[in-house]
Design an enzyme around this catalytic site. Structure first.
Site, PDB file in Angstrom:
ATOM      1  N   ASP A   1     -26.748   5.539  69.229  1.00  0.00           N
ATOM      2  CA  ASP A   1     -27.488   4.469  69.905  1.00  0.00           C
ATOM      3  C   ASP A   1     -28.999   4.711  69.693  1.00  0.00           C
ATOM      4  OD1 ASP A   1     -27.817   2.282  71.639  1.00  0.00           O
ATOM      5  OD2 ASP A   1     -27.873   3.560  73.428  1.00  0.00           O
TER       6      ASP A   1
ATOM      7  N   GLU B   1     -32.259  -3.876  66.078  1.00  0.00           N
ATOM      8  CA  GLU B   1     -32.799  -4.638  67.220  1.00  0.00           C
ATOM      9  C   GLU B   1     -33.939  -5.538  66.770  1.00  0.00           C
ATOM     10  OE1 GLU B   1     -33.303  -2.326  70.816  1.00  0.00           O
ATOM     11  OE2 GLU B   1     -35.148  -3.391  71.341  1.00  0.00           O
TER      12      GLU B   1
ATOM     13  N   GLY C   1     -32.145   1.075  82.082  1.00  0.00           N
ATOM     14  CA  GLY C   1     -32.433   1.728  83.369  1.00  0.00           C
ATOM     15  C   GLY C   1     -32.171   0.796  84.533  1.00  0.00           C
TER      16      GLY C   1
ATOM     17  N   THR D   1     -26.604  -1.945  82.876  1.00  0.00           N
ATOM     18  CA  THR D   1     -26.550  -1.547  84.287  1.00  0.00           C
ATOM     19  C   THR D   1     -27.367  -2.516  85.152  1.00  0.00           C
ATOM     20  OG1 THR D   1     -26.307   0.758  83.645  1.00  0.00           O
ATOM     21  CG2 THR D   1     -27.073   0.345  85.909  1.00  0.00           C
TER      22      THR D   1
ATOM     23  N   ASN E   1     -23.831  -2.595  76.184  1.00  0.00           N
ATOM     24  CA  ASN E   1     -24.156  -1.182  76.387  1.00  0.00           C
ATOM     25  C   ASN E   1     -24.287  -0.839  77.871  1.00  0.00           C
ATOM     26  OD1 ASN E   1     -24.414  -1.117  73.628  1.00  0.00           O
ATOM     27  ND2 ASN E   1     -26.504  -0.308  73.629  1.00  0.00           N
TER      28      ASN E   1
ATOM     29  N   THR F   1     -26.972   3.866  82.198  1.00  0.00           N
ATOM     30  CA  THR F   1     -27.438   4.355  83.501  1.00  0.00           C
ATOM     31  C   THR F   1     -26.319   4.430  84.538  1.00  0.00           C
ATOM     32  OG1 THR F   1     -29.622   3.467  83.001  1.00  0.00           O
ATOM     33  CG2 THR F   1     -29.164   3.938  85.310  1.00  0.00           C
TER      34      THR F   1
HETATM   35  P1  13P Z   1     -28.458   0.785  80.841  1.00  0.00           P
HETATM   36  O1  13P Z   1     -28.992   2.163  80.977  1.00  0.00           O
HETATM   37  O2  13P Z   1     -29.262  -0.224  81.566  1.00  0.00           O
HETATM   38  O3  13P Z   1     -27.012   0.705  81.217  1.00  0.00           O
HETATM   39  O4  13P Z   1     -28.585   0.374  79.303  1.00  0.00           O
HETATM   40  C1  13P Z   1     -27.761   0.980  78.368  1.00  0.00           C
HETATM   41  C2  13P Z   1     -28.213   0.706  76.985  1.00  0.00           C
HETATM   42  O5  13P Z   1     -28.569  -0.388  76.631  1.00  0.00           O
HETATM   43  C3  13P Z   1     -28.205   1.841  76.063  1.00  0.00           C
HETATM   44  O6  13P Z   1     -28.722   1.503  74.818  1.00  0.00           O
END
Ligand code: 13P
Length: 279
Positions: free
Chosen positions: A82, A134, A179, A209, A228, A231
């Protein structure tokens, strides 16, 4: 079962009008919890680690563990890097057997992002692996450096970016951030719809998240094929540790509890991404 590519899992999800969950891992317990949830739901998943997490979970140690867990799973699993920030990290992941890599050139200017992504696509093809990139800037700091302000993906260049790079999936910025959200996120579904209409490449939603189940499913109805989650799983591990401390502290109980909490979080999200009825 076996390690499969992102392209493979995304195309299966596309046929079924679903999304594949991509769950970040940082230790063995997180890997075990995520895979157990996938096996119980009989649903393939992606396990992934971002380059910014490597100082605490070195790729040379956690990478082989991720690959071994995928190989031993009863469901298909994609092992993904990632937010790769450097070509060398991408190369290392591919050499370790990752079946997919993300190159995050979102902070570069457009032409530089295209150029670096093309280089990563070229090497990934030699290993039979998939590539995610991205366009626009997702908020937060999973992509390295300081927390970034969101810059929405420009739908007018999405197709050009995908065609010139040859990527298998494109991460979009539509008001999402990594986050904890300070306020409930309001994703720009109109922008997502425009991007989806303008290019054929499957789309990825980062910053899962804090997004509601309803919004996830609305995004999936509009072209999101990979979501994805990081967090929420890291928080699940912290919760396990706090409870264990409150209970007097026992390493073996802690190890089990960490895997259990991650399993619960992953299972909850797989149900949403499988488009199960939310009622
Ligand atoms: P979160 O930490 O908000 O779940 O995002 C995860 C993410 O996009 C990792 O690339």
């Amino acid at each position: 079962m076996s390690i499969v590519t992102l392209k493979d899992l995304i195309s299966r999800a596309d046929e079924q009008g679903k999304a594949v969950g991509a769950f970040s891992v940082g230790n063995m317990e997180m890997i075990l919890g995520a895979i157990r949830a996938a096996e119980e739901m009989n649903t393939p998943i992606i396990i992934q680690i971002a380059e910014v997490r490597l100082p605490t979970s070195p790729l040379a140690i956690i990478g082989p563990m991720m690959v071994a867990a995928a190989e031993n799973s009863s469901v298909d699993v994609c092992v993904h890097l990632d937010h790769g920030l450097n070509y060398e990290t991408v190369e290392e992941a591919l050499e370790l057997g990752f079946s997919s890599v993300m190159l995050d050139g979102s902070l570069l200017d457009y032409e530089e992002n295209v150029k670096l992504t093309q280089r990563v696509v070229d090497i990934a093809r030699e290993y039979g692996a998939s590539v995610e990139a991205e366009l626009g800037v997702v908020g937060g700091n999973e992509g390295g450096g300081k927390a970034h302000t969101i810059q929405c993906t420009d739908p007018t260049v999405a197709d050009d970016f995908c065609k010139r790079t040859g990527i298998d999936a494109m991460a979009v910025a539509i008001g999402n951030a990594h986050g904890h959200y300070k306020a409930a996120p309001e994703l720009k579904l109109d922008v997502l719809k425009e991007i989806d209409a303008s290019c054929d490449t499957p789309l990825v939603l980062h910053g899962g998240t804090g997004i509601t189940p309803e919004t996830f499913q609305e995004c999936i109805r509009n072209g999101i094929r990979k979501v994805n989650i990081a967090t929420a799983s890291f928080d699940a591990v912290v919760k396990a540790a706090s409870q264990n401390t409150a209970d007097g502290g026992n390493y073996f109980a802690l190890s089990q509890k960490m895997a259990d909490e991650v399993y619960e979080n992953v299972k909850k999200h797989i149900k949403i991404f499988n488009m199960e009825n939310l009622k």
